[in-house]
Design a protein around this motif. Structure first.
Motif, PDB file in Angstrom:
ATOM      1  N   ASN A   1      21.755 -41.219   8.874  1.00 48.54           N
ATOM      2  CA  ASN A   1      22.547 -40.338   9.526  1.00 48.54           C
ATOM      3  C   ASN A   1      23.652 -39.704   8.799  1.00 48.54           C
ATOM      4  O   ASN A   1      23.844 -38.424   8.785  1.00 48.54           O
ATOM      5  CB  ASN A   1      22.955 -41.003  10.871  1.00 48.54           C
ATOM      6  N   LEU A   2      24.230 -40.739   8.016  1.00 51.78           N
ATOM      7  CA  LEU A   2      25.250 -40.202   6.970  1.00 51.78           C
ATOM      8  C   LEU A   2      24.572 -39.066   6.087  1.00 51.78           C
ATOM      9  O   LEU A   2      25.249 -37.988   5.591  1.00 51.78           O
ATOM     10  CB  LEU A   2      26.084 -41.402   6.372  1.00 51.78           C
ATOM     11  N   MET A   3      23.638 -39.452   5.421  1.00 50.36           N
ATOM     12  CA  MET A   3      23.066 -38.498   4.479  1.00 50.36           C
ATOM     13  C   MET A   3      22.583 -37.048   5.261  1.00 50.36           C
ATOM     14  O   MET A   3      22.555 -36.000   4.515  1.00 50.36           O
ATOM     15  CB  MET A   3      21.517 -39.219   3.952  1.00 50.36           C
ATOM     16  N   LEU A   4      21.989 -37.200   6.421  1.00 49.72           N
ATOM     17  CA  LEU A   4      21.658 -36.003   7.079  1.00 49.72           C
ATOM     18  C   LEU A   4      22.943 -35.009   7.326  1.00 49.72           C
ATOM     19  O   LEU A   4      22.801 -33.931   6.859  1.00 49.72           O
ATOM     20  CB  LEU A   4      21.077 -36.224   8.345  1.00 49.72           C
ATOM     21  N   VAL A   5      23.804 -35.525   7.826  1.00 50.25           N
ATOM     22  CA  VAL A   5      25.119 -34.631   7.943  1.00 50.25           C
ATOM     23  C   VAL A   5      25.512 -34.279   6.812  1.00 50.25           C
ATOM     24  O   VAL A   5      26.025 -33.095   6.787  1.00 50.25           O
ATOM     25  CB  VAL A   5      26.154 -35.662   8.943  1.00 50.25           C
ATOM     26  N   GLU A   6      25.621 -35.184   5.796  1.00 47.74           N
ATOM     27  CA  GLU A   6      26.396 -34.640   4.298  1.00 47.74           C
ATOM     28  C   GLU A   6      25.558 -33.501   4.162  1.00 47.74           C
ATOM     29  O   GLU A   6      25.983 -32.554   3.312  1.00 47.74           O
ATOM     30  CB  GLU A   6      26.159 -35.920   3.456  1.00 47.74           C
ATOM     31  N   GLN A   7      23.989 -33.595   4.095  1.00 44.47           N
ATOM     32  CA  GLN A   7      23.078 -32.529   3.692  1.00 44.47           C
ATOM     33  C   GLN A   7      23.496 -31.121   4.598  1.00 44.47           C
ATOM     34  O   GLN A   7      23.332 -30.081   3.875  1.00 44.47           O
ATOM     35  CB  GLN A   7      21.892 -32.986   3.404  1.00 44.47           C
ATOM     36  N   ILE A   8      23.592 -31.497   5.813  1.00 46.00           N
ATOM     37  CA  ILE A   8      24.005 -30.202   6.670  1.00 46.00           C
ATOM     38  C   ILE A   8      25.377 -29.494   6.145  1.00 46.00           C
ATOM     39  O   ILE A   8      25.267 -28.334   5.939  1.00 46.00           O
ATOM     40  CB  ILE A   8      23.942 -30.777   8.035  1.00 46.00           C
TER      41      ILE A   8
END
Length: 521
Positions: free
Chosen positions: A397-404
């Protein structure tokens, strides 16, 4: 020899009388009077005797009458005594029978009262067990919702990033990503249906009733189902109606109901079929939405089973996917909003589903109302770098928001794996927006929010919840606790960016020292 004269007096009598006459010259008159009196007395005596005889006869008759009356009276008394004895016996017998009936009724009443008390106790026990079971079921569903939504968040989130990535994906990659996204959202739809059914059955679903513009809702639904209709080569026609019609309902739930009915009309239609949507005023206080398809139609037996949960009417092995609970949820939602749902169907011709909603008055719109701009427009207006703090323990989830966020260079992201670290980073960096998970190790997101709100230095920072706890009560609880927005996983990127944009705008109006005397109210 004495001779009697014609007067009947003998000679001797005459002599005696003549002798006596001399002695008593006046006696003849006296004697005559005496004789007359004697005769009168004799007559009187005779009359008296007659009277006495008559009186005796009358007395005898009276006595006989009295005797007869006495006999009659004695007979009547005897009859009365017999009747009295019989009546008393009858009354006594009836009284005894009534007493026995009362005793039996009292005995039955006592038994019934005891059984009623036992039944009441059993009902109370069963009710407590049912409430406990419902609570356990709700807790289980809430946990399962979280566990299922967490991996779905990563699947759908990264698939959306790949689809909109740079360089753009190839045609083959687009097809594969489309299948991933399609399957992911379908799985989420199934999860939502099961959760909705569970919440409705538990009686914990709350609705937000308001004046809902039917033209707006139907246009939104049209945009959502038209791609599905085109994919199945179904001609979808929305017939015009009065744009000023408003229904008193929950906007989100009305959309959910219409999307489900429209999707069914498309899925269960024939090849090159049609779906027609009408909206009419079925009564002065009622609006009816009709959805008519050209499918195979339903038999009377199928219509009886139509709103039974998990009953797919023989389509279990068919090509059309589904759980068989969509219509059940739809029916319950419509009825909870004070409406009704029905269907008319003919085999070989098609089906027409309709819903009735309570008509509402046209609301007065706020003249100053305006839609917020998206994040890109906001960034152009204020190119200064902004800070987002994301408190989340799940690496994906952290990686997902970071990439967004990576696609927006004016925003930098800080991350914390638990609530304590999140509080420390918030105090140290004063971020513009905080994004917070709920289920965190150590202290929960709700507890973390409470601590932040109690600190004047950071109380003004808007905090957005992003959680897999998607039950309605979870959302209500989060908003009541003070979250600026409550978003559920899986992330819908457009929805996420819109909430983030709103939070940034709110943050601009709050100076860091604005709440030195206490938390934001």
């Amino acid at each position: 020899m004495n001779r009697k004269h014609n007067n009947g007096v003998s000679d001797s009598d005459d002599q005696g009388q003549s002798g006596m006459a001399g002695q008593y010259k006046d006696r003849p008159v006296v004697v005559l009077k005496n004789n007359i009196m004697a005769r009168k007395n004799a007559v009187i005596d005779d009359k008296a005797d007659v009277l006495r005889r008559e009186e005796l006869v009358s007395a005898r008759e009276n006595a006989a009458g009295l005797r007869e009356e006495a006999v009659h009276l004695r007979e009547e008394q005897a009859i009365a005594r017999e009747r009295g004895i019989h009546t008393a016996a009858t009354v006594q017998a009836a009284s005894d029978e009534h007493m026995v009936t009362l005793q039996q009724a009292n005995a039955h009443l006592v038994v019934a009262t005891i059984e009623a008390h036992k039944l009441a106790e059993q009902i109370q026990i069963a009710k407590a067990q049912l409430e406990s079971a419902n609570l356990a079921k709700s807790d289980f569903l809430s946990r399962m919702s979280h566990e299922l939504r967490t991996p779905l968040n990563a699947i759908l989130g990264f698939a959306q990033l790949l689809e909109a990535g740079n360089p753009p994906p190839t045609d083959t990659q687009i097809l594969r990503l489309d299948q991933i996204i399609k399957a992911g959202w379908y799985l989420l739809e199934l999860i939502n249906e099961i959760l909705d059914l569970a919440v409705i059955e538990s009686g914990k679903l709350s609705l937000s009733r308001e004046a809902v513009s039917l033209i707006d809702v139907i246009h939104e639904c049209q945009a959502m189902v038209e791609p599905q209709a085109q994919q199945h080569d179904i001609r979808l026609t929305f017939h015009p109606f009065d744009p000023g019609w408003f229904a008193n309902a929950d906007r989100i739930r009305v959309k959910q109901v219409l999307i489900n009915l429209l999707s069914n009309a498309i899925k269960y239609n024939r090849e090159h079929g049609t779906v027609d949507v009408y909206c009419i005023e079925s009564a002065p206080d009622c609006l009816r939405i009709r959805i008519k398809d050209s499918g195979a139609g339903l038999t009377p037996e199928q219509l009886v089973q139509l709103f039974q949960p998990f009953n797919r009417l023989g389509q279990e092995t068919g090509a059309v996917e589904g759980t068989g609970i969509g219509l059940v949820v739809t029916k319950q939602l419509v009825e909870l909003m004070g409406g009704a749902i029905g269907v008319d169907s003919t085999v070989g011709v098609g089906s027409e589903f309709w819903i009735d909603l309570v008509k509402d008055v046209t609301p007065q719109l706020d003249a100053g109302h305006a839609l917020s701009s998206d994040l890109a427009a906001h960034a152009q207006g204020n190119p200064a770098q902004r800070t987002l703090l994301y408190v989340e323990d799940n690496p994906a989830n952290l990686m997902l928001v970071e990439q967004i966020i990576a696609g927006h260079p004016h925003v930098r992201m800080l991350s914390a794996r638990d609530g304590h670290l999140g509080i420390a980073l918030a105090r140290a960096h004063r971020p513009d927006v905080i994004l917070m998970d709920i289920n965190l190790p150590g202290i929960s997101g709700l507890q973390t929010l409470k601590i932040l709100r109690q600190d004047p230095a950071v109380a003004h920072i808007p905090v957005i919840a992003l959680s897999a706890n998607a039950m309605f009560r979870d959302i209500e609880k989060g908003l009541a606790a003070g979250f600026f927005r409550y978003l559920t996983k899986p992330i819908k990127i457009n929805e996420f960016m819109s909430a983030f944009d709103d939070a940034l705008k709110f943050s601009e109006t709050e100076l860091p020292h604005a709440n030195e005397t206490g938390p934001l109210r």
